[in-house]
Motif scaffolding. Structure first.
Motif, PDB file in Angstrom:
ATOM      1  N   GLU A   1      -4.766   2.327   5.910  1.00 59.83           N
ATOM      2  CA  GLU A   1      -3.682   2.546   4.999  1.00 59.83           C
ATOM      3  C   GLU A   1      -2.478   2.240   5.776  1.00 59.83           C
ATOM      4  OE1 GLU A   1      -2.616   6.803   3.608  1.00 59.83           O
ATOM      5  OE2 GLU A   1      -2.925   7.410   5.678  1.00 59.83           O
ATOM      6  N   VAL A   2      -1.283   1.917   4.954  1.00 60.23           N
ATOM      7  CA  VAL A   2      -0.019   1.561   5.264  1.00 60.23           C
ATOM      8  C   VAL A   2       0.620   2.771   5.657  1.00 60.23           C
ATOM      9  CG1 VAL A   2       2.043   0.352   4.988  1.00 60.23           C
ATOM     10  CG2 VAL A   2      -0.047  -0.383   3.981  1.00 60.23           C
ATOM     11  N   LEU A   3       1.115   2.974   6.766  1.00 57.83           N
ATOM     12  CA  LEU A   3       1.974   4.173   7.257  1.00 57.83           C
ATOM     13  C   LEU A   3       3.560   3.640   7.100  1.00 57.83           C
ATOM     14  CD1 LEU A   3      -0.011   4.727  10.779  1.00 57.83           C
ATOM     15  CD2 LEU A   3      -0.177   5.759   8.399  1.00 57.83           C
ATOM     16  N   GLU A   4       4.363   4.976   7.011  1.00 59.47           N
ATOM     17  CA  GLU A   4       5.844   4.861   7.053  1.00 59.47           C
ATOM     18  C   GLU A   4       6.130   4.448   8.582  1.00 59.47           C
ATOM     19  OE1 GLU A   4       9.672   7.228   5.206  1.00 59.47           O
ATOM     20  OE2 GLU A   4       7.644   7.976   4.955  1.00 59.47           O
ATOM     21  N   ASP A   5       5.494   5.281   9.568  1.00 61.97           N
ATOM     22  CA  ASP A   5       5.565   4.847  11.015  1.00 61.97           C
ATOM     23  C   ASP A   5       5.552   3.556  11.367  1.00 61.97           C
ATOM     24  OD1 ASP A   5       6.124   7.727  11.006  1.00 61.97           O
ATOM     25  OD2 ASP A   5       4.173   8.327  11.692  1.00 61.97           O
ATOM     26  N   TYR A   6       6.376   3.112  12.039  1.00 67.23           N
ATOM     27  CA  TYR A   6       6.410   1.695  12.665  1.00 67.23           C
ATOM     28  C   TYR A   6       5.483   1.432  13.940  1.00 67.23           C
ATOM     29  CZ  TYR A   6       8.215  -3.179  13.943  1.00 67.23           C
ATOM     30  OH  TYR A   6       8.681  -4.229  14.188  1.00 67.23           O
TER      31      TYR A   6
ATOM     32  N   ASP B   1       2.045 -15.926 -13.266  1.00 67.52           N
ATOM     33  CA  ASP B   1       3.395 -15.624 -13.114  1.00 67.52           C
ATOM     34  C   ASP B   1       3.733 -14.225 -12.424  1.00 67.52           C
ATOM     35  OD1 ASP B   1       2.254 -13.864 -14.977  1.00 67.52           O
ATOM     36  OD2 ASP B   1       3.704 -14.167 -16.646  1.00 67.52           O
ATOM     37  N   LYS B   2       2.453 -13.555 -11.748  1.00 66.18           N
ATOM     38  CA  LYS B   2       2.477 -12.375 -11.270  1.00 66.18           C
ATOM     39  C   LYS B   2       3.214 -12.636  -9.858  1.00 66.18           C
ATOM     40  CE  LYS B   2       0.467  -9.684 -14.025  1.00 66.18           C
ATOM     41  NZ  LYS B   2       0.066 -10.532 -15.180  1.00 66.18           N
ATOM     42  N   PRO B   3       3.795 -11.681  -9.392  1.00 66.11           N
ATOM     43  CA  PRO B   3       4.281 -11.590  -7.998  1.00 66.11           C
ATOM     44  C   PRO B   3       3.247 -12.202  -6.995  1.00 66.11           C
ATOM     45  CG  PRO B   3       4.933  -9.695  -8.831  1.00 66.11           C
ATOM     46  CD  PRO B   3       3.703 -10.307  -9.997  1.00 66.11           C
ATOM     47  N   ILE B   4       3.840 -12.839  -5.767  1.00 63.20           N
ATOM     48  CA  ILE B   4       2.901 -13.604  -4.717  1.00 63.20           C
ATOM     49  C   ILE B   4       2.828 -12.249  -3.771  1.00 63.20           C
ATOM     50  CG2 ILE B   4       2.642 -15.255  -3.018  1.00 63.20           C
ATOM     51  CD1 ILE B   4       2.402 -16.033  -6.008  1.00 63.20           C
ATOM     52  N   PRO B   5       1.617 -12.016  -3.252  1.00 63.37           N
ATOM     53  CA  PRO B   5       1.438 -11.039  -2.431  1.00 63.37           C
ATOM     54  C   PRO B   5       2.250 -11.495  -0.913  1.00 63.37           C
ATOM     55  CG  PRO B   5      -0.529 -11.446  -3.098  1.00 63.37           C
ATOM     56  CD  PRO B   5       0.248 -12.459  -3.780  1.00 63.37           C
ATOM     57  N   LYS B   6       2.752 -10.501  -0.286  1.00 64.39           N
ATOM     58  CA  LYS B   6       3.642 -10.605   0.886  1.00 64.39           C
ATOM     59  C   LYS B   6       2.718 -10.834   2.018  1.00 64.39           C
ATOM     60  CE  LYS B   6       7.621 -10.059  -1.162  1.00 64.39           C
ATOM     61  NZ  LYS B   6       8.617 -11.235  -1.308  1.00 64.39           N
ATOM     62  N   LEU B   7       3.152 -11.090   3.083  1.00 61.32           N
ATOM     63  CA  LEU B   7       2.475 -11.089   4.703  1.00 61.32           C
ATOM     64  C   LEU B   7       2.231  -9.947   5.253  1.00 61.32           C
ATOM     65  CD1 LEU B   7       0.954 -12.711   7.005  1.00 61.32           C
ATOM     66  CD2 LEU B   7       3.246 -12.934   8.000  1.00 61.32           C
ATOM     67  N   SER B   8       3.734  -9.303   5.207  1.00 65.51           N
ATOM     68  CA  SER B   8       3.600  -8.026   5.968  1.00 65.51           C
ATOM     69  C   SER B   8       3.600  -6.732   4.739  1.00 65.51           C
ATOM     70  CB  SER B   8       5.426  -8.027   6.309  1.00 65.51           C
ATOM     71  OG  SER B   8       6.109  -8.019   5.436  1.00 65.51           O
ATOM     72  N   PHE B   9       3.011  -5.718   5.450  1.00 63.18           N
ATOM     73  CA  PHE B   9       2.893  -4.496   4.767  1.00 63.18           C
ATOM     74  C   PHE B   9       4.242  -4.128   3.898  1.00 63.18           C
ATOM     75  CE2 PHE B   9      -0.341  -3.707   7.935  1.00 63.18           C
ATOM     76  CZ  PHE B   9      -1.454  -4.063   7.132  1.00 63.18           C
ATOM     77  N   GLN B  10       4.159  -3.461   2.764  1.00 58.47           N
ATOM     78  CA  GLN B  10       5.433  -3.420   1.899  1.00 58.47           C
ATOM     79  C   GLN B  10       5.576  -1.776   1.552  1.00 58.47           C
ATOM     80  OE1 GLN B  10       7.494  -5.997   1.014  1.00 58.47           O
ATOM     81  NE2 GLN B  10       6.540  -6.868   2.557  1.00 58.47           N
ATOM     82  N   HIS B  11       4.585  -1.128   1.245  1.00 61.08           N
ATOM     83  CA  HIS B  11       4.591   0.326   0.814  1.00 61.08           C
ATOM     84  C   HIS B  11       3.671   1.189   1.278  1.00 61.08           C
ATOM     85  CE1 HIS B  11       6.748  -1.700  -2.583  1.00 61.08           C
ATOM     86  NE2 HIS B  11       5.764  -2.405  -2.674  1.00 61.08           N
ATOM     87  N   PRO B  12       4.309   2.346   2.081  1.00 65.65           N
ATOM     88  CA  PRO B  12       3.631   3.212   2.779  1.00 65.65           C
ATOM     89  C   PRO B  12       2.620   4.001   1.764  1.00 65.65           C
ATOM     90  CG  PRO B  12       5.870   3.580   3.053  1.00 65.65           C
ATOM     91  CD  PRO B  12       5.716   2.583   1.960  1.00 65.65           C
ATOM     92  N   GLY B  13       1.413   4.076   2.274  1.00 62.20           N
ATOM     93  CA  GLY B  13       0.389   4.846   1.451  1.00 62.20           C
ATOM     94  C   GLY B  13      -0.482   4.069   0.604  1.00 62.20           C
ATOM     95  N   GLU B  14      -0.212   2.808   0.897  1.00 59.21           N
ATOM     96  CA  GLU B  14      -1.235   1.868   0.216  1.00 59.21           C
ATOM     97  C   GLU B  14      -2.630   1.661   1.087  1.00 59.21           C
ATOM     98  OE1 GLU B  14       1.422  -1.130  -2.503  1.00 59.21           O
ATOM     99  OE2 GLU B  14       0.790  -1.818  -0.581  1.00 59.21           O
ATOM    100  N   THR B  15      -3.501   1.401   0.280  1.00 62.41           N
ATOM    101  CA  THR B  15      -4.692   1.072   0.741  1.00 62.41           C
ATOM    102  C   THR B  15      -5.132  -0.124   1.616  1.00 62.41           C
ATOM    103  OG1 THR B  15      -5.558   2.918  -0.564  1.00 62.41           O
ATOM    104  CG2 THR B  15      -7.386   1.522   0.887  1.00 62.41           C
ATOM    105  N   ILE B  16      -5.563  -0.429   2.850  1.00 59.32           N
ATOM    106  CA  ILE B  16      -5.875  -1.592   3.362  1.00 59.32           C
ATOM    107  C   ILE B  16      -7.324  -1.841   3.187  1.00 59.32           C
ATOM    108  CG2 ILE B  16      -5.855  -3.170   5.518  1.00 59.32           C
ATOM    109  CD1 ILE B  16      -3.404  -1.177   6.406  1.00 59.32           C
TER     110      ILE B  16
END
Length: 766
Positions: free
Chosen positions: A722-727, A578-593
């Motif tokens: 890591e995920v960036l806030e910059d596009y 019942d946990k959320p399903i991971p998205k395809l696109s990056f969601q949150h700046p600062g997360e580790t890839i």
């Protein structure tokens, strides 16, 4: 187009026997077999019927032996492959899922809009014929090159693409069933012979599963839906031979879709199924029309029928008996109704304004008696029609290995300008976003799709009574891989389908396959077919998943020769967490890839080498079933514990394309920064297509749990960025940095297909 047949025997005058037999789709040996079974010379009308029912499309005479090698049983399987119109798998709590894939390749080559639309309509009816309410469509499409610099046929291939997509959208949107995903590929081998494989999934209460049996002596037989015309005559036989240019007469073999009738026919049938005991048996009138539905339902019950063809509602006057029987006019259903419940059935069909006409009854003797113009026109045994067709074991010849082996890596020059190459790579028709396609679909109708199309697998919200479950579905195949090595290429197709389910946390329930090949009488083609079956069977047994049904499509050719061997795997899974399903696109700046499965190695079999240097070679990317199984188990575990924000598997196009998609597909317009090791070539790291790999993004407070789980399970996990806030997509390789702005990715990848199609003139000429 009228069929030139009658009830006279076959002429042997003027040495025209073989040519006349060919017009019926029969070989001389098959004709002799028919004479022996009947104990007499068949009439032309009988040969017309048998020629279609013994065609490759209907009786699987060249594939049946091999298909028996596929695993079709399992603890959840309720209806096995080949038993009915579609396979059925148990979901628990009294519910089941019904799914199947079918092809409409030849009709789509000749009349792409109607060919594709009727392909959707056919699989739609297959699903609700089982008692299931259709939940979604998906489609797997393949076309010739649409780049003008690659072929003079680019405009025609683009015409086929536009009209096939329009036909799929037309039918799905009109019947109110969402198209939620699929795949699209291009190769010169599909030029003039596109592959249009359509998948449908539905759900049904176990106690309402319908069967295609003509049981109950004296029970009336009804036809429901559209009137019968000459459209689609011998469509099954047409699909069982090689296309020869654009013959005018081939257009008469293409059916005409009526999705509005399809919708109300479904509604009437589903309401009828809610009342136990009204429907005894039901069969869609698809390939081979009325002769197929009557013979198959009768043979399953070991009964017969008396059918008055004068009662069949027709659109055209003076139709011959065999024309009425072989017509493939769409949106028609054969129903056997309990003789005490006829009034109730009539009331329900009248409520939905669906024509419902009695045409005959079930009889005890195992024979089909068709009456026309006041007298018996044809009498045949359903067993002869359905079960006495020849079954062939054709010669298969393994090709000699050529010298097109993979060159040493150091001999392959790297791109001079990586940024320019990456943007061009993203814009390839094989790689670019499919948004141009799915924005034509009403994928939100019914509110089943949790995300818009474009992810590794579609995730569906399905209400089963008072319970809500989440299902996942995906389509996968790679003709290029199977052209190199059909056995391992088929295993990769199954493994990638299962991996795509795992990316959304789904446990696989089963697969359905569409096997697209050229002429089975060609020993190389038949070897490819046998090796493909061997690969699918081995992979399915390894993953312990059944094949619940599918389709074989032979005689697929381009002007230059055979298509690539192209098995398409449709896989369905159940999401138990019942946990959320991971998205395809990056969601949150600062997360580790994190790269699960490691960097991979080698460039063999890659799209990168084919596009850049024209190298195919005779080796596939690195792949191992054990690695796939471990990868999938860990991925599902991480998702079940709610540790991942995003997940995207690596396949064709490698890490490069996966990163471009993870940046370019997001509405949040987030970027990423990736650091590559310098002890390997950058092109190998970016473009290798090694299996069992996924990129995931992880909140920093959950990173240690992800890495611990991977280490504990023995799965390599590498922190790569890591995920960036910059596009922006930033790639760091030692002192070198490559930066692709999000707007540049949108122009090349997101708008790539749009841009290509806007440069090709829309015309249908060959």
């Amino acid at each position: 187009m009228e069929m030139k047949t009658s009830n006279e025997g076959l002429s042997t005058e003027n040495g025209e026997v073989l040519e006349e037999l060919k017009s019926f789709g029969l070989s001389f040996d098959e004709y002799q077999r028919l004479v022996q079974l009947l104990g007499r010379v068949p009439t032309r009308a009988e040969m017309a019927l048998i020629g279609v029912m013994w065609s490759e499309h209907c009786c699987y005479k060249s594939s049946k032996r091999e298909l028996k090698k596929l695993p079709t049983t399992g603890k959840r399987v309720l209806v096995k492959a080949g038993e009915e119109n579609a396979g059925v798998v148990d979901l628990g709590n009294g519910w089941a899922v019904v799914f199947k894939i079918e092809s409409h390749n030849h009709p789509s080559a000749v009349e792409p809009f109607q060919g594709a639309a009727t392909g959707v309509g056919g699989i739609f009816r297959d699903i609700f014929t089982m008692g299931a309410r259709p939940v979604c469509f998906m489609n797997s499409l393949r076309f010739g090159e649409i780049r003008a610099e690659k072929t003079t046929q680019a405009s025609h291939n683009a015409f086929l693409l536009r009209n096939v997509v329009a036909g799929i959208a037309h039918y799905g949107n009109c019947v109110g069933v969402p198209t939620v995903g699929g795949e699209l590929a291009f190769d010169s081998s599909y030029e003039g012979n596109p592959l249009v494989n359509v998948f449908c999934l539905g759900v049904v209460r176990v106690d309402r599963i319908q069967r295609g049996k003509a049981e109950g002596i004296g029970n009336p037989v009804f036809i429901a839906g559209s009137k019968t015309g000459r459209d689609g005559l011998k469509g099954a036989a047409f699909a069982s031979r090689k296309l020869e240019g654009h013959k005018t007469e081939d257009r008469y073999s293409v059916q005409i879709a009526d999705p509005f009738m399809g919708r109300i026919l479904m509604s009437a049938c589903l309401e009828l199924f809610q009342e136990a005991g009204v429907v005894v048996g039901i069969q869609d009138m698809g390939a081979a029309g009325l002769i197929c539905s009557t013979s198959e339902t009768a043979s399953r019950a070991k009964r017969g029928m008396e059918i008055n063809l004068d009662n069949v509602p027709v659109r055209e006057a003076d139709m011959l008996a065999e024309e009425i029987l072989l017509s493939e006019s769409q949106e028609r259903m054969l129903l056997i109704i309990h003789k005490d419940k006829v009034d109730r059935a009539k009331a329900i069909f009248a409520k939905w304004d669906v024509p419902f006409t009695q045409i005959g009854q079930v009889i005890e003797e195992e024979k089909l008696c068709f009456y026309h113009r006041g007298k018996k026109a044809i009498e045949l045994s359903p067993d002869l029609i359905v079960h006495q067709a020849p079954v062939y074991e054709l010669p298969a010849t393994e090709p000699l290995l050529t010298n097109s082996s993979f060159p040493p890596l150091e001999k392959i020059p790297q791109p001079i300008d990586y940024k320019a190459f990456l943007l061009a790579f993203a814009a390839l028709p094989q790689n670019s976003s499919r948004e141009w396609i799915y924005r034509q679909f009403d994928y939100l109708v019914g509110l089943h799709a949790i995300e818009e199309p474009g992810a590794d697998a579609a995730v569906l919200r399905v209400f089963l009574g008072n319970e809500q479950v989440r299902l996942a579905a995906t389509l996968d195949g790679n003709g290029r891989y199977c052209g190199i090595d059909p056995y391992n290429g088929a295993k990769i197709a199954v493994a990638e389908a299962i991996r795509n389910l795992s990316v959304v946390g789904a446990l696989p329930l089963g697969i359905t396959d569409n096997l697209n090949f050229a002429d089975p009488k060609n020993s190389l083609v038949y070897w490819q077919f046998k090796e493909t079956i061997r690969g699918i069977a081995e992979a399915c047994r390894f993953f312990d998943i059944p094949v619940t049904g599918g389709n074989v499509s032979f005689y697929n050719y381009s002007k230059d020769g055979a298509i690539l061997p192209t098995p398409v795997i449709g896989a369905v899974g159940l999401i138990e967490t019942d946990k959320p399903i991971p998205k395809l696109s990056f969601q949150h700046p600062g997360e580790t890839i994190v790269l699960l499965g490691g960097w991979g190695e080698g460039l063999q079999g890659s799209l990168y080498l084919q596009e850049r240097l024209g190298i195919t070679g005779n080796q596939l990317p690195w792949f191992h079933l054990e690695a796939e199984k471990k990868h999938n188990e860990v991925l599902r575990l991480l998702i079940s514990e709610g540790l991942l924000s995003t997940a995207h598997d690596l396949s064709e196009g490698g890490l490069a394309l996966a990163l471009i998609e993870s940046v370019g597909s997001g509405r949040k317009k987030l970027g990423c920064s990736i650091v590559f090791p310098t002890n390997r070539r950058l092109d190998e790291l970016l473009f290798n297509e090694a299996g069992a790999r996924t990129i995931v993004s992880v909140p920093k407070n959950k990173l240690s749990a992800v890495l611990w789980n991977c280490q504990h399970k023995g799965l390599e996990a590498v922190v790569i960025g890591e995920v960036l806030e910059d596009y922006v997509l930033r790639l760091h390789y030692g002192e070198e940095s490559i930066e692709l702005k999000g707007t540049e990715i949108e122009k090349s990848w997101k708008n790539g297909l749009d841009a290509l199609l806007s440069t090709t003139e829309d015309y249908g000429g060959a």
